[in-house]
Design a protein around this motif. Structure first.
Motif, PDB file in Angstrom:
ATOM      1  N   LYS A  74      -1.577 -21.464 -21.269  1.00  0.00           N
ATOM      2  CA  LYS A  74      -3.028 -21.277 -21.373  1.00  0.00           C
ATOM      3  C   LYS A  74      -3.324 -20.377 -22.571  1.00  0.00           C
ATOM      4  CE  LYS A  74      -4.070 -23.034 -17.179  1.00  0.00           C
ATOM      5  NZ  LYS A  74      -4.892 -24.224 -16.983  1.00  0.00           N
TER       6      LYS A  74
ATOM      7  N   ASN B 241     -17.221  -4.270 -12.667  1.00  0.00           N
ATOM      8  CA  ASN B 241     -18.432  -3.496 -12.944  1.00  0.00           C
ATOM      9  C   ASN B 241     -19.124  -3.013 -11.669  1.00  0.00           C
ATOM     10  OD1 ASN B 241     -20.372  -2.221 -14.415  1.00  0.00           O
ATOM     11  ND2 ASN B 241     -21.467  -4.085 -15.033  1.00  0.00           N
ATOM     12  N   TYR B 242     -18.357  -2.514 -10.717  1.00  0.00           N
ATOM     13  CA  TYR B 242     -18.839  -1.949  -9.454  1.00  0.00           C
ATOM     14  C   TYR B 242     -19.559  -2.975  -8.572  1.00  0.00           C
ATOM     15  CZ  TYR B 242     -17.856   2.493 -11.731  1.00  0.00           C
ATOM     16  OH  TYR B 242     -17.237   3.520 -12.379  1.00  0.00           O
TER      17      TYR B 242
ATOM     18  N   ASN C  83     -11.604 -20.108  -8.625  1.00  0.00           N
ATOM     19  CA  ASN C  83     -11.266 -19.493  -9.919  1.00  0.00           C
ATOM     20  C   ASN C  83     -11.769 -20.383 -11.061  1.00  0.00           C
ATOM     21  OD1 ASN C  83      -9.251 -21.164 -11.152  1.00  0.00           O
ATOM     22  ND2 ASN C  83      -7.663 -20.237  -9.902  1.00  0.00           N
ATOM     23  N   ALA C  84     -11.636 -19.874 -12.275  1.00  0.00           N
ATOM     24  CA  ALA C  84     -12.278 -20.545 -13.415  1.00  0.00           C
ATOM     25  C   ALA C  84     -11.867 -22.010 -13.536  1.00  0.00           C
ATOM     26  CB  ALA C  84     -11.944 -19.790 -14.700  1.00  0.00           C
ATOM     27  N   GLN C  85     -10.617 -22.293 -13.211  1.00  0.00           N
ATOM     28  CA  GLN C  85     -10.170 -23.678 -13.326  1.00  0.00           C
ATOM     29  C   GLN C  85      -9.781 -24.234 -11.964  1.00  0.00           C
ATOM     30  OE1 GLN C  85      -7.316 -23.850 -16.536  1.00  0.00           O
ATOM     31  NE2 GLN C  85      -8.722 -22.821 -17.909  1.00  0.00           N
TER      32      GLN C  85
ATOM     33  N   ASN D  90       0.824  -1.213   0.000  1.00  0.00           N
ATOM     34  CA  ASN D  90       0.000   0.000   0.000  1.00  0.00           C
ATOM     35  C   ASN D  90       0.860   1.267   0.000  1.00  0.00           C
ATOM     36  OD1 ASN D  90      -2.356  -1.539   0.047  1.00  0.00           O
ATOM     37  ND2 ASN D  90      -2.351  -1.633   2.274  1.00  0.00           N
TER      38      ASN D  90
ATOM     39  N   ASN E 247     -14.109  -0.537 -14.360  1.00  0.00           N
ATOM     40  CA  ASN E 247     -15.477  -1.022 -14.151  1.00  0.00           C
ATOM     41  C   ASN E 247     -16.300  -0.950 -15.432  1.00  0.00           C
ATOM     42  OD1 ASN E 247     -15.868  -1.803 -11.262  1.00  0.00           O
ATOM     43  ND2 ASN E 247     -14.998   0.225 -10.959  1.00  0.00           N
ATOM     44  N   ASP E 248     -16.139   0.133 -16.165  1.00  0.00           N
ATOM     45  CA  ASP E 248     -16.914   0.272 -17.403  1.00  0.00           C
ATOM     46  C   ASP E 248     -16.468  -0.732 -18.463  1.00  0.00           C
ATOM     47  OD1 ASP E 248     -18.249   2.321 -16.187  1.00  0.00           O
ATOM     48  OD2 ASP E 248     -18.151   3.668 -17.912  1.00  0.00           O
TER      49      ASP E 248
ATOM     50  N   SER F  19     -23.367  -4.970 -20.823  1.00  0.00           N
ATOM     51  CA  SER F  19     -24.317  -4.124 -20.101  1.00  0.00           C
ATOM     52  C   SER F  19     -24.069  -2.631 -20.329  1.00  0.00           C
ATOM     53  CB  SER F  19     -24.290  -4.441 -18.604  1.00  0.00           C
ATOM     54  OG  SER F  19     -23.013  -4.235 -18.085  1.00  0.00           O
TER      55      SER F  19
ATOM     56  N   SER G  65     -19.228  -7.449 -20.810  1.00  0.00           N
ATOM     57  CA  SER G  65     -20.410  -8.273 -20.485  1.00  0.00           C
ATOM     58  C   SER G  65     -21.645  -7.826 -21.263  1.00  0.00           C
ATOM     59  CB  SER G  65     -20.691  -8.220 -18.980  1.00  0.00           C
ATOM     60  OG  SER G  65     -21.136  -6.926 -18.622  1.00  0.00           O
TER      61      SER G  65
ATOM     62  N   ALA H 155     -15.620 -17.973 -13.405  1.00  0.00           N
ATOM     63  CA  ALA H 155     -14.732 -17.342 -12.416  1.00  0.00           C
ATOM     64  C   ALA H 155     -15.637 -16.658 -11.393  1.00  0.00           C
ATOM     65  CB  ALA H 155     -13.814 -16.345 -13.099  1.00  0.00           C
TER      66      ALA H 155
ATOM     67  N   SER I 123     -11.207  -0.550  -6.258  1.00  0.00           N
ATOM     68  CA  SER I 123     -11.855  -0.116  -7.500  1.00  0.00           C
ATOM     69  C   SER I 123     -13.326  -0.494  -7.570  1.00  0.00           C
ATOM     70  CB  SER I 123     -11.124  -0.727  -8.696  1.00  0.00           C
ATOM     71  OG  SER I 123     -11.281  -2.130  -8.687  1.00  0.00           O
TER      72      SER I 123
ATOM     73  N   SER J  41      -8.799 -14.257 -15.510  1.00  0.00           N
ATOM     74  CA  SER J  41      -9.719 -14.962 -14.604  1.00  0.00           C
ATOM     75  C   SER J  41     -10.389 -16.132 -15.314  1.00  0.00           C
ATOM     76  CB  SER J  41     -10.762 -13.990 -14.050  1.00  0.00           C
ATOM     77  OG  SER J  41     -11.489 -13.405 -15.113  1.00  0.00           O
ATOM     78  N   THR J  42     -10.686 -15.970 -16.584  1.00  0.00           N
ATOM     79  CA  THR J  42     -11.303 -17.062 -17.346  1.00  0.00           C
ATOM     80  C   THR J  42     -10.316 -18.194 -17.573  1.00  0.00           C
ATOM     81  OG1 THR J  42     -12.592 -15.377 -18.476  1.00  0.00           O
ATOM     82  CG2 THR J  42     -12.618 -17.564 -19.463  1.00  0.00           C
ATOM     83  N   LEU J  43      -9.050 -17.818 -17.699  1.00  0.00           N
ATOM     84  CA  LEU J  43      -8.012 -18.828 -17.947  1.00  0.00           C
ATOM     85  C   LEU J  43      -7.537 -19.485 -16.651  1.00  0.00           C
ATOM     86  CD1 LEU J  43      -5.962 -16.687 -20.505  1.00  0.00           C
ATOM     87  CD2 LEU J  43      -7.336 -18.698 -21.057  1.00  0.00           C
ATOM     88  N   GLY J  44      -8.056 -18.999 -15.531  1.00  0.00           N
ATOM     89  CA  GLY J  44      -7.681 -19.582 -14.244  1.00  0.00           C
ATOM     90  C   GLY J  44      -6.287 -19.197 -13.804  1.00  0.00           C
TER      91      GLY J  44
ATOM     92  N   THR K  12     -10.590   4.018 -12.032  1.00  0.00           N
ATOM     93  CA  THR K  12     -11.655   3.208 -11.423  1.00  0.00           C
ATOM     94  C   THR K  12     -12.820   3.077 -12.398  1.00  0.00           C
ATOM     95  OG1 THR K  12     -11.025   3.960  -9.232  1.00  0.00           O
ATOM     96  CG2 THR K  12     -13.235   3.073  -9.440  1.00  0.00           C
ATOM     97  N   VAL K  13     -13.190   4.202 -13.005  1.00  0.00           N
ATOM     98  CA  VAL K  13     -14.286   4.195 -13.987  1.00  0.00           C
ATOM     99  C   VAL K  13     -13.898   3.332 -15.199  1.00  0.00           C
ATOM    100  CG1 VAL K  13     -15.654   5.651 -15.549  1.00  0.00           C
ATOM    101  CG2 VAL K  13     -15.126   6.447 -13.242  1.00  0.00           C
TER     102      VAL K  13
ATOM    103  N   THR L 246     -15.380  -3.772 -17.968  1.00  0.00           N
ATOM    104  CA  THR L 246     -16.015  -5.075 -17.680  1.00  0.00           C
ATOM    105  C   THR L 246     -17.491  -5.041 -18.081  1.00  0.00           C
ATOM    106  OG1 THR L 246     -16.334  -4.391 -15.388  1.00  0.00           O
ATOM    107  CG2 THR L 246     -14.479  -5.833 -15.824  1.00  0.00           C
ATOM    108  N   ALA L 247     -18.108  -3.851 -17.923  1.00  0.00           N
ATOM    109  CA  ALA L 247     -19.518  -3.719 -18.326  1.00  0.00           C
ATOM    110  C   ALA L 247     -19.663  -3.826 -19.846  1.00  0.00           C
ATOM    111  CB  ALA L 247     -20.079  -2.386 -17.829  1.00  0.00           C
TER     112      ALA L 247
END
Lengths: 398, 310
Positions: free
Chosen positions: A253, B259-260, B149-151, A74, A372-373, A381, A379, B163, B255, A238-241, A368-369, A375-376
């Motif tokens: 991977k 997506n919040y 996690n995913a795997q 930190n 988050n945006d 959204s 997905s 995930a 963060s 994260s999808t690939l683990g 931060t925006v 990922t939206a």
């Protein structure tokens, strides 16, 4: 008797005077100013190397003694607390993503006065990297090292797919990924939902992160990046683990990643048997890249500014930076210092890579925006236009 | 009764006794205040003073080095109340609290009922169920990230590729599940203490009436646990409203990603203070959140905690 006593007393006074005089002289010649230099930990090797650099400084400077303080976690929060207590280290690391905010908060010393007084030559720094720590014409730090992104590929996965060279363009990236997919690689590219990666693609499409954020060039670049993820040619860590794309490369991977020079020591220590190649970042309509850089800056509340300048200017001098680069752990920010340890492909981005953070005081909130945006958008959204509009507002502090 | 009256009446007849008694009482009170003074001092220094100071700075533009400019007013409150990210944070924490508290209480009570039985290895089960409560939440969350996690192991078992902590649609429920498990041990301890304070004769009376175990639980045990319900709802409700560490670790910072979905009020406050260096906004958000939690506690006191008339 009286004569002898007088002689003894005289001798004592003489010896005392000589001792006092020599102590005074010694005191004068060895007056040492202590300064503290602080940074975050980047692993044992790098911490030790930094200590070695500081040791060399202490050995070659008799009037200034530097003490290294490593802040393990930190860093930004710890520094905020020390700024607030008016007790910051004299010299410290500043990431280019927070320089704008800290400069606006008034905790960083302008270096212009010291530069002018000592005729310090700043022209040897790559201009884009030095620019990351400037506000107008005021310099708030010198880049200690840096890294752009590069394309890293898993050689054995490429060979199995009949590919012989890393992709150089967006078109090749797509076609190589399709070839890899046909040879059983589910997600050939690893991409993070991170503007610190996607931003490079914006510049490659002649877009920008600092002006006209909602431009069509930016929209198309975002759609290309997100499209790779949505089509399955790419996947997030994260999808690939895995924790990050470097791990995906090491664990096979994914075959293609876009990371900075920090991937080199990681691969060496974690996946020493994995053969991979490093080439300059793919290009679109143009070459575009981000420069992740950190400065040595001085605290406005430093009690020993002249000594701090002596340390700071030495650390970022040709000599200081050459020692810092000696183990090949990072990339020089000066054009007169050579890169070693297989980092040459990274250096090619020096003329055009943009300093991450862009000196914007609202960058933390905007980042931060951004995250988050994005990922939206991935997905579904949020639309690309909505995201770019949100980010533009956040960068303006709205 | 008469003897007592005589003794009371006899007091004035002994010269100096009243003043001796007064002195003793004063000394006793002095000791009492002395002992109370230290914790009150600590409380004042670390809770009351920062709280009042936070209210003060919430009316200013306040940066790392203090007041920025002379402007003062309610602009920080206005900024927070009009910030859609703060609204998201409130919505997230409301959903989280309404989900996690009933689950914690249900699981804690179930475990308490189980280990309140005279079963073999009861102490082992008590320790086992309580263990997650004393383990570090950081360590547990880190391990959970690895398992889910995913795997990870969980997906290997159920044959999925999701995930759980990185997907905006599942991360909230994943934290709910994690915290239900880790906190239920503590809830169990409170319920166990309450269960053991219920007198045996009410169960004996139920047994005489041949009441079923199910009916006994719902008509006798559950109502008699009302003080424990109130206590647990307030304590664990406030605990849930203060969610921070799991959300921070899952998002790898303040963060609120993805997506919040992990943006909760304490993360919002932390990010404003230490991320954006805007301590005025952070303080205003803190005061607003304090008012919300305080109001909720009062509502709970007036509803769940209401004493039945004798």
């Amino acid at each position: 008797m009286t004569k002898r006593l007088a002689m003894v007393l005289g001798l004592i006074v003489l010896v005392g005077a000589l001792v006092a005089a020599s102590a005074q002289a010694g005191h004068k010649t060895h007056k040492v100013t202590n300064v503290v230099v602080a940074g975050w930990s980047s692993g044992g090797d790098e911490d030790n190397l930094l200590q070695q650099v500081i040791n060399v400084f202490n050995q070659t400077h008799s009037s200034v003694h530097a003490t290294l303080q490593i802040i393990n976690t930190n860093y930004s929060q710890a520094m905020t607390a020390r700024f607030a207590a008016h007790n910051p280290p004299d010299v410290f690391y500043v990431d280019s993503s927070v320089i704008g905010q800290w400069q606006k908060q008034g905790v960083i010393q302008s270096l212009n006065g010291f530069i002018n007084k000592s005729h310090y030559n700043t022209k040897k720094f790559y201009p884009k990297l030095l620019g990351a720590f400037k506000h107008g014409k005021t310099v708030y730090g010198f880049p200690k090292d840096w890294s752009p992104l590069a394309t890293e590929v898993n050689n054995s996965m490429f060979a199995k797919a009949g590919l012989h060279a890393a992709p150089k363009t967006w078109a090749q990236l797509k076609s190589d990924a399709k070839a890899l997919q046909q040879h059983g690689v589910a997600h050939p590219i690893c991409l993070s939902a991170d503007w610190a990666r996607m931003g490079a693609f914006l510049y490659q499409n002649r877009g920008s992160l600092t002006k006209h954020l909602t431009s069509q060039a930016n929209v198309r670049a975002v759609n290309f990046y997100v499209g790779l993820l949505k089509s399955g040619l790419a996947a997030q860590p994260s999808t690939l683990g895995v924790g990050w794309c470097g791990e995906a490369l090491g664990k096979a991977k994914s075959a293609i990643i876009f990371e900075g020079n920090w991937v080199l020591p990681y691969m060496k220590s974690t996946f020493p048997n994995v053969h991979y190649g490093v080439t300059p970042m793919v290009k679109g309509k143009a070459q575009g890249n981000l420069a992740f850089t950190v400065s040595y800056s001085m605290a406005k509340d430093s009690q020993n500014k002249q000594a701090a300048w002596t340390l700071l200017s030495w650390l970022t001098s040709k000599k200081g930076q050459t020692i810092w680069m000696s183990k090949g752990l990072s990339l020089p920010s000066r054009s007169d210092v050579k890169a070693i340890g297989g980092r040459a492909p990274f250096l090619k981005a020096a003329p055009f890579a943009r300093g991450w953070g862009f000196g914007n005081p609202n960058f933390n909130n905007a980042y931060t925006v951004m995250g988050n945006d994005l990922t939206a958008v991935i997905s579904g959204s949020k639309t690309t236009q909505q995201m770019l509009s949100d980010v533009a507002k956040a960068l303006k502090g709205q | 009764m008469m003897a007592s009256t005589s003794a009371t009446e006899a007091v004035p007849s002994r010269p100096g006794f009243r003043s001796t008694m007064l002195g003793a009482r004063l000394r006793e009170a002095g000791w009492g205040y002395g002992f109370v003074l230290a914790p009150i001092g600590v409380f004042g220094l670390f809770f009351i003073y920062p709280f009042i100071y936070a209210i003060y700075i919430s009316f200013y533009h306040w940066g790392i080095l203090g007041k920025q400019g002379s402007a003062h007013g309610t602009f920080n409150y206005s900024n927070v109340l009009h910030d859609p990210i703060f609204h998201t944070a409130l919505r997230n924490i409301a959903e989280y609290t309404f989900a996690v508290v009933p689950l914690e209480l249900a699981l804690g009570l179930s475990l308490a009922l189980l280990i309140n039985q005279k079963i073999r290895g009861r102490n082992f089960f008590r320790s086992s169920f309580y263990f997650p409560s004393i383990a570090s939440s950081v360590a547990i969350t880190t391990i959970a990230l690895y398992i889910f996690n995913a795997q990870g192991l969980f997906n290997q078992i159920i044959g999925s590729n999701r995930a759980w902590f990185a997907d905006a649609s599942t991360v909230g429920w994943s934290i709910v599940g994690l915290n239900t498990w880790t906190t239920s041990g503590t809830v169990m301890i409170f319920y166990l203490a309450a269960l053991q304070s219920i007198p045996d004769d009410v169960y004996e009376a139920a047994a005489v009436d041949a009441t079923s175990a199910w009916r006994t639980f719902w008509r006798i045990t559950f109502p008699l646990l009302k003080p424990a319900h109130f206590f647990c709802i307030v304590v664990f409700g406030i605990g849930a409203l203060k969610l921070f560490d799991q959300a921070f670790i899952v998002a790898n910072g303040a963060s609120g990603a993805p997506n919040y979905a992990t943006m909760v009020p304490i993360i919002y406050i932390y990010n404003e203070a230490f991320g954006n260096s805007d301590f005025g906004v952070a303080a205003a958000a803190g005061v607003i959140y304090f008012v919300i939690i305080f109001a909720l506690t009062i509502v709970m006191r007036l509803t769940v905690g209401r004493q039945e008339p004798a």
